[in-house]
Design a protein around this motif. Structure first.
Motif, PDB file in Angstrom:
ATOM      1  N   VAL A 160       0.853  -1.195   0.000  1.00 51.16           N
ATOM      2  CA  VAL A 160       0.000   0.000   0.000  1.00 51.16           C
ATOM      3  C   VAL A 160       0.887   1.242   0.000  1.00 51.16           C
ATOM      4  O   VAL A 160       0.693   2.168  -0.800  1.00 51.16           O
ATOM      5  CB  VAL A 160      -0.956   0.008   1.216  1.00 51.16           C
ATOM      6  N   ALA A 161       1.880   1.273   0.885  1.00 53.56           N
ATOM      7  CA  ALA A 161       2.777   2.435   0.976  1.00 53.56           C
ATOM      8  C   ALA A 161       3.545   2.646  -0.324  1.00 53.56           C
ATOM      9  O   ALA A 161       3.746   3.788  -0.757  1.00 53.56           O
ATOM     10  CB  ALA A 161       3.743   2.259   2.152  1.00 53.56           C
ATOM     11  N   CYS A 162       3.942   1.561  -0.971  1.00 51.02           N
ATOM     12  CA  CYS A 162       4.692   1.674  -2.233  1.00 51.02           C
ATOM     13  C   CYS A 162       3.847   2.270  -3.356  1.00 51.02           C
ATOM     14  O   CYS A 162       4.391   2.855  -4.287  1.00 51.02           O
ATOM     15  CB  CYS A 162       5.216   0.307  -2.664  1.00 51.02           C
ATOM     16  N   ARG A 163       2.535   2.141  -3.264  1.00 49.32           N
ATOM     17  CA  ARG A 163       1.682   2.734  -4.289  1.00 49.32           C
ATOM     18  C   ARG A 163       1.684   4.256  -4.209  1.00 49.32           C
ATOM     19  O   ARG A 163       1.356   4.937  -5.170  1.00 49.32           O
ATOM     20  CB  ARG A 163       0.255   2.207  -4.180  1.00 49.32           C
ATOM     21  N   TYR A 164       2.050   4.796  -3.058  1.00 48.29           N
ATOM     22  CA  TYR A 164       2.042   6.248  -2.869  1.00 48.29           C
ATOM     23  C   TYR A 164       3.439   6.832  -2.849  1.00 48.29           C
ATOM     24  O   TYR A 164       3.645   7.953  -3.290  1.00 48.29           O
ATOM     25  CB  TYR A 164       1.290   6.605  -1.577  1.00 48.29           C
ATOM     26  N   LEU A 165       4.370   6.098  -2.325  1.00 45.97           N
ATOM     27  CA  LEU A 165       5.747   6.577  -2.214  1.00 45.97           C
ATOM     28  C   LEU A 165       6.631   5.685  -3.072  1.00 45.97           C
ATOM     29  O   LEU A 165       6.790   4.503  -2.782  1.00 45.97           O
ATOM     30  CB  LEU A 165       6.204   6.542  -0.752  1.00 45.97           C
ATOM     31  N   ILE A 166       7.195   6.245  -4.100  1.00 44.38           N
ATOM     32  CA  ILE A 166       7.959   5.451  -5.053  1.00 44.38           C
ATOM     33  C   ILE A 166       9.259   4.942  -4.440  1.00 44.38           C
ATOM     34  O   ILE A 166       9.650   3.818  -4.687  1.00 44.38           O
ATOM     35  CB  ILE A 166       8.219   6.299  -6.314  1.00 44.38           C
ATOM     36  N   ASP A 167       9.883   5.746  -3.614  1.00 45.14           N
ATOM     37  CA  ASP A 167      11.117   5.338  -2.960  1.00 45.14           C
ATOM     38  C   ASP A 167      10.804   4.249  -1.930  1.00 45.14           C
ATOM     39  O   ASP A 167      10.009   4.458  -1.013  1.00 45.14           O
ATOM     40  CB  ASP A 167      11.769   6.555  -2.288  1.00 45.14           C
ATOM     41  N   GLU A 168      11.427   3.079  -2.075  1.00 46.19           N
ATOM     42  CA  GLU A 168      11.137   1.943  -1.202  1.00 46.19           C
ATOM     43  C   GLU A 168      11.466   2.229   0.262  1.00 46.19           C
ATOM     44  O   GLU A 168      10.751   1.770   1.160  1.00 46.19           O
ATOM     45  CB  GLU A 168      11.884   0.702  -1.674  1.00 46.19           C
ATOM     46  N   LYS A 223      -1.991  -4.303 -15.137  1.00 41.49           N
ATOM     47  CA  LYS A 223      -2.224  -3.386 -14.022  1.00 41.49           C
ATOM     48  C   LYS A 223      -0.924  -2.683 -13.658  1.00 41.49           C
ATOM     49  O   LYS A 223      -0.914  -1.489 -13.372  1.00 41.49           O
ATOM     50  CB  LYS A 223      -2.786  -4.158 -12.821  1.00 41.49           C
ATOM     51  N   GLU A 224       0.175  -3.426 -13.708  1.00 40.50           N
ATOM     52  CA  GLU A 224       1.479  -2.849 -13.378  1.00 40.50           C
ATOM     53  C   GLU A 224       1.819  -1.700 -14.317  1.00 40.50           C
ATOM     54  O   GLU A 224       2.316  -0.656 -13.891  1.00 40.50           O
ATOM     55  CB  GLU A 224       2.563  -3.933 -13.450  1.00 40.50           C
ATOM     56  N   ASN A 225       1.507  -1.854 -15.611  1.00 43.03           N
ATOM     57  CA  ASN A 225       1.775  -0.800 -16.574  1.00 43.03           C
ATOM     58  C   ASN A 225       0.926   0.427 -16.281  1.00 43.03           C
ATOM     59  O   ASN A 225       1.407   1.562 -16.370  1.00 43.03           O
ATOM     60  CB  ASN A 225       1.516  -1.303 -18.002  1.00 43.03           C
ATOM     61  N   LEU A 267      -9.091   5.024  -8.091  1.00 45.59           N
ATOM     62  CA  LEU A 267      -9.068   3.861  -8.973  1.00 45.59           C
ATOM     63  C   LEU A 267      -8.507   2.606  -8.311  1.00 45.59           C
ATOM     64  O   LEU A 267      -8.991   1.507  -8.556  1.00 45.59           O
ATOM     65  CB  LEU A 267      -8.251   4.159 -10.238  1.00 45.59           C
ATOM     66  N   ILE A 268      -7.482   2.757  -7.496  1.00 42.59           N
ATOM     67  CA  ILE A 268      -6.822   1.584  -6.922  1.00 42.59           C
ATOM     68  C   ILE A 268      -7.407   1.217  -5.564  1.00 42.59           C
ATOM     69  O   ILE A 268      -7.717   0.058  -5.301  1.00 42.59           O
ATOM     70  CB  ILE A 268      -5.296   1.802  -6.830  1.00 42.59           C
ATOM     71  N   GLU A 269      -7.563   2.206  -4.694  1.00 40.12           N
ATOM     72  CA  GLU A 269      -8.054   1.924  -3.344  1.00 40.12           C
ATOM     73  C   GLU A 269      -9.571   1.867  -3.274  1.00 40.12           C
ATOM     74  O   GLU A 269     -10.130   1.321  -2.335  1.00 40.12           O
ATOM     75  CB  GLU A 269      -7.542   2.970  -2.348  1.00 40.12           C
ATOM     76  N   GLY A 270     -10.251   2.480  -4.245  1.00 36.58           N
ATOM     77  CA  GLY A 270     -11.706   2.417  -4.276  1.00 36.58           C
ATOM     78  C   GLY A 270     -12.421   3.425  -3.390  1.00 36.58           C
ATOM     79  O   GLY A 270     -13.601   3.271  -3.096  1.00 36.58           O
ATOM     80  N   TYR A 271     -11.720   4.472  -2.961  1.00 37.72           N
ATOM     81  CA  TYR A 271     -12.371   5.496  -2.142  1.00 37.72           C
ATOM     82  C   TYR A 271     -13.268   6.366  -3.016  1.00 37.72           C
ATOM     83  O   TYR A 271     -12.978   6.589  -4.184  1.00 37.72           O
ATOM     84  CB  TYR A 271     -11.323   6.388  -1.452  1.00 37.72           C
ATOM     85  N   ASN A 272     -14.348   6.885  -2.434  1.00 38.87           N
ATOM     86  CA  ASN A 272     -15.198   7.828  -3.162  1.00 38.87           C
ATOM     87  C   ASN A 272     -14.688   9.246  -2.885  1.00 38.87           C
ATOM     88  O   ASN A 272     -13.765   9.442  -2.093  1.00 38.87           O
ATOM     89  CB  ASN A 272     -16.680   7.657  -2.799  1.00 38.87           C
ATOM     90  N   HIS A 273     -15.304  10.236  -3.529  1.00 42.53           N
ATOM     91  CA  HIS A 273     -14.794  11.609  -3.414  1.00 42.53           C
ATOM     92  C   HIS A 273     -14.933  12.176  -1.999  1.00 42.53           C
ATOM     93  O   HIS A 273     -14.094  12.970  -1.569  1.00 42.53           O
ATOM     94  CB  HIS A 273     -15.454  12.520  -4.446  1.00 42.53           C
ATOM     95  N   SER A 274     -15.944  11.780  -1.275  1.00 38.12           N
ATOM     96  CA  SER A 274     -16.088  12.246   0.113  1.00 38.12           C
ATOM     97  C   SER A 274     -14.926  11.739   0.958  1.00 38.12           C
ATOM     98  O   SER A 274     -14.345  12.477   1.754  1.00 38.12           O
ATOM     99  CB  SER A 274     -17.398  11.760   0.726  1.00 38.12           C
ATOM    100  N   GLU A 275     -14.585  10.463   0.773  1.00 37.15           N
ATOM    101  CA  GLU A 275     -13.475   9.877   1.526  1.00 37.15           C
ATOM    102  C   GLU A 275     -12.142  10.486   1.100  1.00 37.15           C
ATOM    103  O   GLU A 275     -11.290  10.778   1.940  1.00 37.15           O
ATOM    104  CB  GLU A 275     -13.457   8.361   1.320  1.00 37.15           C
ATOM    105  N   ILE A 276     -11.977  10.707  -0.201  1.00 39.58           N
ATOM    106  CA  ILE A 276     -10.743  11.338  -0.693  1.00 39.58           C
ATOM    107  C   ILE A 276     -10.614  12.740  -0.118  1.00 39.58           C
ATOM    108  O   ILE A 276      -9.542  13.159   0.308  1.00 39.58           O
ATOM    109  CB  ILE A 276     -10.712  11.359  -2.233  1.00 39.58           C
TER     110      ILE A 276
END
Length: 183
Positions: free
Chosen positions: A34-42, A117-119, A139-148
């Motif tokens: 999950v963290a890697c989806r947001y932060l590119i640096d491992e 999906k990786e691409n 798109l990935i986590e499935g949150y709606n706009h209120s949650e975002i």
């Protein structure tokens, strides 16, 4: 919630370190991804995940099992990643007073069978931060706009606009890679 996790949570609240390690071991791999989806640096992703777990352990006494423990922990990890991005001066601009057009969010996102999906995720990572964050949450986590809006502290209108613009940019980048969307 599984009984095993429930027992571990109760032991963690009592401060039992072995229970904390067991709970960590159950969720660390998933939360790292999950963290890697947001932060590119491992390394940043690992640090954010660790900080997120620390925050979760400190807040376990307020956890309510209305949602699964994994979903609760995931939200903490995502918020920690967003904090890291904000520290990097992620700039989001409110567009409350700008003209907004109404868009159909039911646009088809079916691409030819060759795209992975990786691409798609790698292409999303090439977008500007403000679009990348909203696209991943939606798109990935499935949150709606209120949650975002709650997570990012953006107005809902801004979230919708960032999603729309991010989708347009994503579609263009995918077209440049010779992936055509089916409509």
């Amino acid at each position: 919630m599984s009984e095993k996790i429930n027992v571990l949570i109760k032991k963690c609240i009592k401060g039992e370190q072995k229970a904390q390690m067991d709970l960590y071991d159950l969720y660390c791999e998933a939360m790292y991804y999950v963290a890697c989806r947001y932060l590119i640096d491992e390394e940043e992703a690992k640090d954010a995940m660790q900080e997120g777990f620390l925050k979760a352990f400190l807040k376990l006494n307020i956890y309510k099992d209305k949602v699964s423990f994994g979903a609760w922990l995931k939200k903490i990890i995502i918020n920690q990643c967003i904090d890291v991005l904000k520290k990097k001066k992620l700039e989001t601009v409110s567009i409350e007073n700008q003209f907004l057009e109404i868009v159909d969010e039911d646009t088809s996102w079916e691409f030819n069978y060759e795209i992975s999906k990786e691409n798609i995720v790698n292409t999303i990572n090439k977008l500007p931060e403000k679009y990348k964050l909203v696209l991943k949450l939606y798109l990935i986590e499935g949150y709606n706009h209120s949650e975002i809006s709650e997570i990012t502290k953006l107005p809902i209108k801004t979230s919708r606009t960032h999603l729309r613009r991010g989708k347009m940019l994503l579609r263009e980048l995918l077209k440049e890679q010779n992936y055509e969307a089916k409509y």
